[in-house]
Write an enzyme that holds these catalytic residues in place. Structure first.
Site, short mmCIF file in Angstrom:
data_model
loop_
_atom_site.label_atom_id
_atom_site.label_comp_id
_atom_site.label_asym_id
_atom_site.label_seq_id
_atom_site.Cartn_x
_atom_site.Cartn_y
_atom_site.Cartn_z
N LYS A 44 0.86 -1.19 0.00
CA LYS A 44 0.00 0.00 0.00
C LYS A 44 0.89 1.23 0.00
CE LYS A 44 -4.49 1.01 0.25
NZ LYS A 44 -5.47 0.43 -0.69
N THR B 164 -3.95 -5.09 0.70
CA THR B 164 -3.29 -3.79 0.86
C THR B 164 -4.12 -2.88 1.75
OG1 THR B 164 -4.30 -2.82 -1.13
CG2 THR B 164 -2.23 -4.03 -1.41
N HIS C 180 20.64 25.86 -12.41
CA HIS C 180 21.49 26.84 -13.08
C HIS C 180 20.99 28.27 -12.88
CE1 HIS C 180 23.67 23.64 -15.04
NE2 HIS C 180 22.56 23.13 -15.50
#
Length: 301
Positions: A12, A57, A250
């Protein structure tokens, strides 16, 4: 040619659990995102649709919430260890369990200089990480714990250079001896011991990483990452390996000359993509194996 079932697991993912401690007038809060994955012989489920060995689950979801109450949430590492050991020790078909946890930080609201007992604001810094893997029976059990952080955005306005690099006909980057260096750091570390003050270790490692980023005069982000990992290992003998992933956020000097303005490393264009991605591991030459949780969790090979 035979077609067979390969390695598999199920669980899960991303259970959002918030645990408040209300035992005193001053409340405490822990806010986590926890995922579980179970390993074992679940071939019948895949090959025949037989669910007799499968712990749903949904049950794993419920267990995550119940353990936040029963076991408490004083640290995400202890909580993850309790969950993983429960699945391996108490659920017969389960031979291995892996728990991954993200923790989101909150800080108390301060009113007239006094911290409020039960009001917080979300702290917009890094997300704390932990992964716990437990495998084997109680008499031959192996346990691995990794800690970490992600989304730690850190920037230095000087003290960074980049020059002397390889060039070819497509190179346009201008060498520099003074640049902005910034990243959104992901760092994970493998504990070689379970006898650890998890809270103090996390705070200490983060402090070392940030301090090193600030202190090292960098000729390359690679150099900075190595020094960050090296100093963590020097400071904490119970950490065997550090892995770092750093996208180079950057900052390019903006051309103000077109407007008759001088730009002495003061105004930049922050360019979020594409970006350089620097990844490295720093480890002791006698470091123990990091275990099955490591590579999949860090994304580094």
């Amino acid at each position: 040619m035979a077609i067979v079932l390969g390695p598999n697991q199920y669980g899960k993912a991303e259970n959002r659990v918030v645990r408040t401690q209300r035992d005193t007038p001053r409340h405490e809060i822990r806010d986590i995102n926890v995922s579980s994955a179970l390993r074992g012989d679940f071939s019948a489920a895949h090959l025949e649709g037989d669910q007799s060995a499968v712990l749903p689950t949904d049950t794993q979801k419920n267990t995550a919430y119940a353990y936040a109450k029963e076991q408490g949430l004083t640290s995400i590492e202890d909580y993850g260890l309790a969950l993983a050991r429960h699945y391996v020790d108490d659920v017969e078909p389960v031979q291995g369990a892996r728990i991954e946890i993200e923790e989101f930080a909150w800080e108390r609201v301060s009113i007239d200089g006094v911290e409020h007992d039960h009001t917080w604001v979300r702290r917009g810094q890094e997300v704390r990480l932990a992964a716990v893997t437990v495998e084997g029976t109680a008499d031959a059990q192996q346990t691995w714990v990794t800690g970490g952080l992600k989304d730690l955005v850190i920037l230095k306005s000087t003290g960074s250079e980049f020059h002397g690099f390889l060039t070819d006909p497509y190179t346009t980057l201008v060498p520099t001896t003074d640049r902005v260096m910034a990243t959104s750091l992901v760092a994970t570390w493998h504990y070689s011991s379970l006898d650890v003050d998890w809270e103090a270790a996390y705070a200490g490692v983060k402090n070392v990483l940030v301090r090193t980023f600030a202190e090292v005069h960098s000729l390359a982000l690679q150099q900075t990452l190595f020094q960050m990992g090296k100093r963590v290992l020097e400071a904490y003998g119970f950490i065997a390996e550090v892995r770092l992933s750093a996208p180079n956020k950057h900052h390019f000097l903006y051309d103000l000359g077109r407007f008759g303005l001088e730009n002495a490393n003061e105004v930049f264009h922050a360019d979020d993509r594409p970006y350089g991605l620097i990844q490295a591991s720093v480890l002791r030459d006698d470091a123990p194996a990091a275990g099955p949780a490591w590579d999949a969790y860090t994304g580094l090979v």
